[in-house]
Design a protein around this motif. Sequence first.
Motif, PDB file in Angstrom:
ATOM      1  N   PHE A  53       0.831  -1.207   0.000  1.00  0.00           N
ATOM      2  CA  PHE A  53       0.000   0.000   0.000  1.00  0.00           C
ATOM      3  C   PHE A  53       0.861   1.250   0.000  1.00  0.00           C
ATOM      4  CE2 PHE A  53      -2.548   3.297   2.127  1.00  0.00           C
ATOM      5  CZ  PHE A  53      -3.683   3.282   1.337  1.00  0.00           C
ATOM      6  N   TYR A  61       3.946   4.227   5.752  1.00  0.00           N
ATOM      7  CA  TYR A  61       3.101   3.298   6.509  1.00  0.00           C
ATOM      8  C   TYR A  61       3.735   3.023   7.875  1.00  0.00           C
ATOM      9  CZ  TYR A  61       1.541  -1.270   8.176  1.00  0.00           C
ATOM     10  OH  TYR A  61       1.103  -2.305   8.960  1.00  0.00           O
ATOM     11  N   PHE A 287      -7.239   2.104   2.202  1.00  0.00           N
ATOM     12  CA  PHE A 287      -6.521   0.935   2.704  1.00  0.00           C
ATOM     13  C   PHE A 287      -7.478  -0.232   2.957  1.00  0.00           C
ATOM     14  CE2 PHE A 287      -4.460  -1.571   6.120  1.00  0.00           C
ATOM     15  CZ  PHE A 287      -3.302  -1.926   5.447  1.00  0.00           C
TER      16      PHE A 287
END
Length: 313
Positions: A53, A61, A287
């Motif tokens: 992601f 992240y 997400f």
Amino acid sequence: MISRFNVLTPPRLAGAVAVVLSLSGYAHAAEDFRVTYAGSMGVVMDKALGPAFAKSNQVNYQGQGQGAYGMANLLASKKVVADVFVSITPGPIAVLQKAGLVEKAEPVASTSMVIAYNPKGKYAEAFNAIRDNKPGAEPWWKVLQTPSLRFGRTDPATDPQGQNIIFTMMLASRYYQQPDLAEKVLGETQNPQQVFAEGGLLTRLEAGQVDAASGYESATRSAHLPYIRLPDEINLSNPEMDASWYSKVSFDITDAKGQKKTLHTQPLVFYAAVLKNAPHPELAQKFVKFMQSKEGQALFEKNGYGAPKGGAM
């Protein structure tokens, strides 16, 4: 684009992982995006879903894992602020819904209870024989009753897995018609000789500090550890058995606030929720959708997780 892992260890955030994206030798100016999750999900979150992601969305992240109820309480008290929370079982999500921090949670994966074991331990041969269905192999529950065997599990007061292994043993007692099976394997509900923090349980197993441990099939496969599969009647994976069989067992526990409550079985489904105080709500929604996408589901499957079951809560 190159990804780099940095381990962050500020107070009470040990185990958090940041994936920092760099471009042409200098740090990319990106948003910090934080995901909190049930501690058993460390590998799939911080080595698979999070980095993927981060790379596609150019964000930093940050993942933080802990027992799901413990994390839910930290989020509810706002001692921890995050964008997304991923829980195992609906209970921790309900804590945040009651606190007004979650409106809806989506199922993103599922798993089942297993008995993990050390492949180099002195009981490995016995467990291998059980796993391979060899003639004459002792039942798994009888091996776990060996006085010298060290069994590990997590705290049922703060972690669903700690609750689920108790339910598993109670169901096994009924299924195998062994009235004292749970007591012989587990001892007291919060037996200090067996209870460890969720994030370190499989690490202790790998290091040989315990011979066998409770585990989710997903996390155990992610850690590449051998394990004993259990029948559906015991492993809490089959929602169709919930009303007719799983719900027949329950137990009482005193929580961290000193309140006594009765616990009941819940399906082993992972739920993802966007927190209402998320610093980056749009990224958070993205997400959750990523976890539900074909790419996200492939990463879950690769790391030993089953497909999501049931609907949103």
